[in-house]
Design a protein around this motif. Sequence first.
Motif, PDB file in Angstrom:
ATOM      1  N   GLU A  88       0.800  -1.224   0.000  1.00 53.24           N
ATOM      2  CA  GLU A  88       0.000   0.000   0.000  1.00 53.24           C
ATOM      3  C   GLU A  88       0.830   1.269   0.000  1.00 53.24           C
ATOM      4  O   GLU A  88       0.281   2.374  -0.120  1.00 53.24           O
ATOM      5  N   ASP A  89       2.139   1.157   0.134  1.00 49.99           N
ATOM      6  CA  ASP A  89       3.029   2.313  -0.002  1.00 49.99           C
ATOM      7  C   ASP A  89       3.347   2.606  -1.469  1.00 49.99           C
ATOM      8  O   ASP A  89       3.977   3.621  -1.774  1.00 49.99           O
ATOM      9  N   THR A  90       2.920   1.727  -2.364  1.00 50.34           N
ATOM     10  CA  THR A  90       3.165   1.930  -3.789  1.00 50.34           C
ATOM     11  C   THR A  90       2.486   3.198  -4.273  1.00 50.34           C
ATOM     12  O   THR A  90       1.286   3.393  -4.067  1.00 50.34           O
ATOM     13  N   ALA A  91       3.269   4.085  -4.877  1.00 51.48           N
ATOM     14  CA  ALA A  91       2.757   5.380  -5.338  1.00 51.48           C
ATOM     15  C   ALA A  91       3.875   6.136  -6.029  1.00 51.48           C
ATOM     16  O   ALA A  91       5.043   5.722  -5.984  1.00 51.48           O
ATOM     17  N   VAL A  92       3.507   7.242  -6.646  1.00 49.30           N
ATOM     18  CA  VAL A  92       4.507   8.210  -7.080  1.00 49.30           C
ATOM     19  C   VAL A  92       4.723   9.167  -5.914  1.00 49.30           C
ATOM     20  O   VAL A  92       3.768   9.723  -5.369  1.00 49.30           O
ATOM     21  N   TYR A  93       5.976   9.328  -5.532  1.00 44.24           N
ATOM     22  CA  TYR A  93       6.326  10.190  -4.413  1.00 44.24           C
ATOM     23  C   TYR A  93       6.853  11.522  -4.948  1.00 44.24           C
ATOM     24  O   TYR A  93       7.746  11.548  -5.805  1.00 44.24           O
ATOM     25  N   TYR A  94       6.309  12.611  -4.422  1.00 45.91           N
ATOM     26  CA  TYR A  94       6.653  13.951  -4.866  1.00 45.91           C
ATOM     27  C   TYR A  94       7.308  14.731  -3.724  1.00 45.91           C
ATOM     28  O   TYR A  94       6.777  14.764  -2.607  1.00 45.91           O
ATOM     29  N   CYS A  95       8.393  15.368  -4.033  1.00 46.82           N
ATOM     30  CA  CYS A  95       9.008  16.297  -3.093  1.00 46.82           C
ATOM     31  C   CYS A  95       8.274  17.628  -3.176  1.00 46.82           C
ATOM     32  O   CYS A  95       7.858  18.054  -4.266  1.00 46.82           O
ATOM     33  N   ASN A  96       8.150  18.265  -2.049  1.00 45.70           N
ATOM     34  CA  ASN A  96       7.421  19.544  -1.968  1.00 45.70           C
ATOM     35  C   ASN A  96       8.212  20.522  -1.118  1.00 45.70           C
ATOM     36  O   ASN A  96       8.843  20.149  -0.132  1.00 45.70           O
ATOM     37  N   SER A  97       8.175  21.776  -1.510  1.00 42.90           N
ATOM     38  CA  SER A  97       8.690  22.834  -0.651  1.00 42.90           C
ATOM     39  C   SER A  97       7.649  23.939  -0.586  1.00 42.90           C
ATOM     40  O   SER A  97       6.853  24.112  -1.512  1.00 42.90           O
ATOM     41  N   TRP A  98       7.686  24.678   0.519  1.00 41.74           N
ATOM     42  CA  TRP A  98       6.708  25.747   0.703  1.00 41.74           C
ATOM     43  C   TRP A  98       7.425  26.998   1.202  1.00 41.74           C
ATOM     44  O   TRP A  98       8.143  26.958   2.210  1.00 41.74           O
ATOM     45  N   ASP A  99       7.220  28.084   0.465  1.00 37.42           N
ATOM     46  CA  ASP A  99       7.774  29.373   0.860  1.00 37.42           C
ATOM     47  C   ASP A  99       6.716  30.433   0.632  1.00 37.42           C
ATOM     48  O   ASP A  99       7.027  31.556   0.238  1.00 37.42           O
ATOM     49  N   GLY A 100       5.478  30.042   0.897  1.00 39.34           N
ATOM     50  CA  GLY A 100       4.347  30.899   0.594  1.00 39.34           C
ATOM     51  C   GLY A 100       3.584  30.352  -0.587  1.00 39.34           C
ATOM     52  O   GLY A 100       2.385  30.587  -0.740  1.00 39.34           O
ATOM     53  N   ILE A 101       4.278  29.643  -1.438  1.00 38.53           N
ATOM     54  CA  ILE A 101       3.677  28.895  -2.537  1.00 38.53           C
ATOM     55  C   ILE A 101       4.298  27.509  -2.562  1.00 38.53           C
ATOM     56  O   ILE A 101       5.411  27.306  -2.070  1.00 38.53           O
ATOM     57  N   SER A 103       6.052  24.351  -4.318  1.00 36.07           N
ATOM     58  CA  SER A 103       6.847  23.897  -5.452  1.00 36.07           C
ATOM     59  C   SER A 103       6.919  22.379  -5.392  1.00 36.07           C
ATOM     60  O   SER A 103       6.948  21.805  -4.298  1.00 36.07           O
ATOM     61  N   TRP A 104       6.961  21.745  -6.566  1.00 36.52           N
ATOM     62  CA  TRP A 104       6.912  20.284  -6.640  1.00 36.52           C
ATOM     63  C   TRP A 104       8.034  19.742  -7.513  1.00 36.52           C
ATOM     64  O   TRP A 104       8.416  20.349  -8.513  1.00 36.52           O
ATOM     65  N   GLY A 105       8.527  18.571  -7.104  1.00 34.73           N
ATOM     66  CA  GLY A 105       9.437  17.847  -7.957  1.00 34.73           C
ATOM     67  C   GLY A 105       8.671  17.075  -9.013  1.00 34.73           C
ATOM     68  O   GLY A 105       7.440  17.113  -9.066  1.00 34.73           O
ATOM     69  N   GLN A 106       9.420  16.343  -9.846  1.00 34.28           N
ATOM     70  CA  GLN A 106       8.800  15.649 -10.963  1.00 34.28           C
ATOM     71  C   GLN A 106       8.160  14.328 -10.547  1.00 34.28           C
ATOM     72  O   GLN A 106       7.371  13.755 -11.300  1.00 34.28           O
ATOM     73  N   GLY A 107       8.486  13.859  -9.373  1.00 37.39           N
ATOM     74  CA  GLY A 107       7.936  12.603  -8.872  1.00 37.39           C
ATOM     75  C   GLY A 107       8.856  11.428  -9.138  1.00 37.39           C
ATOM     76  O   GLY A 107       9.572  11.397 -10.145  1.00 37.39           O
ATOM     77  N   THR A 108       8.851  10.482  -8.230  1.00 30.12           N
ATOM     78  CA  THR A 108       9.629   9.258  -8.386  1.00 30.12           C
ATOM     79  C   THR A 108       8.753   8.077  -7.977  1.00 30.12           C
ATOM     80  O   THR A 108       8.070   8.118  -6.946  1.00 30.12           O
ATOM     81  N   GLN A 109       8.769   7.034  -8.787  1.00 30.28           N
ATOM     82  CA  GLN A 109       7.895   5.886  -8.558  1.00 30.28           C
ATOM     83  C   GLN A 109       8.490   4.972  -7.490  1.00 30.28           C
ATOM     84  O   GLN A 109       9.669   4.603  -7.556  1.00 30.28           O
ATOM     85  N   VAL A 110       7.652   4.588  -6.544  1.00 34.03           N
ATOM     86  CA  VAL A 110       7.996   3.569  -5.555  1.00 34.03           C
ATOM     87  C   VAL A 110       6.992   2.437  -5.709  1.00 34.03           C
ATOM     88  O   VAL A 110       5.781   2.660  -5.624  1.00 34.03           O
ATOM     89  N   THR A 111       7.498   1.245  -5.953  1.00 32.93           N
ATOM     90  CA  THR A 111       6.637   0.077  -6.117  1.00 32.93           C
ATOM     91  C   THR A 111       7.064  -0.997  -5.125  1.00 32.93           C
ATOM     92  O   THR A 111       8.239  -1.376  -5.097  1.00 32.93           O
ATOM     93  N   VAL A 112       6.116  -1.456  -4.324  1.00 34.72           N
ATOM     94  CA  VAL A 112       6.382  -2.488  -3.330  1.00 34.72           C
ATOM     95  C   VAL A 112       5.616  -3.739  -3.742  1.00 34.72           C
ATOM     96  O   VAL A 112       4.386  -3.735  -3.803  1.00 34.72           O
ATOM     97  N   SER A 113       6.353  -4.780  -4.040  1.00 34.80           N
ATOM     98  CA  SER A 113       5.723  -6.026  -4.492  1.00 34.80           C
ATOM     99  C   SER A 113       5.401  -6.919  -3.300  1.00 34.80           C
ATOM    100  O   SER A 113       6.128  -6.939  -2.303  1.00 34.80           O
ATOM    101  N   SER A 114       4.322  -7.670  -3.424  1.00 34.01           N
ATOM    102  CA  SER A 114       3.896  -8.550  -2.331  1.00 34.01           C
ATOM    103  C   SER A 114       4.480  -9.938  -2.484  1.00 34.01           C
ATOM    104  O   SER A 114       5.111 -10.255  -3.482  1.00 34.01           O
TER     105      SER A 114
END
Length: 114
Positions: A88-101, A103-114
């Motif tokens: 259930e942790d499988t997702a695209v993970y995005y980095c975020n920063s906040w300085d009043g607005i 900002s987002w990174g491009q995302g990185t895929q995390v896939t956890v197989s069962s």
Amino acid sequence: QVQLVESGGGLVQTGGSLRLSCTASGNIFSIAAMGWYRQAPGSERELVARISHGGTTTYADSVKGRFTISRNSAKDTVYLQMNSLKPEDTAVYYCNSWDGIDSWGQGTQVTVSS
């Protein structure tokens, strides 16, 4: 303006570990907080973990005790250490920063197989 570049995603088995990294560039001195969000298919983007400029950390209940957010001394790179990973942790993970607005990174895929 802040630019974010992520790395460290991949495929791992249940119970495994991964570490994500995110480096900020640009106007980093205005950043008040950095963090990680994730978005699974068909779901909304959700907060995973966040660290404030002062070092206060916040975690989603679903990852407490398994994930750890940290940063380097220059405060321009944040890490997300993910242990005991679950499918259930499988997702695209995005980095975020906040300085009043946001900002987002491009995302990185995390896939956890069962």
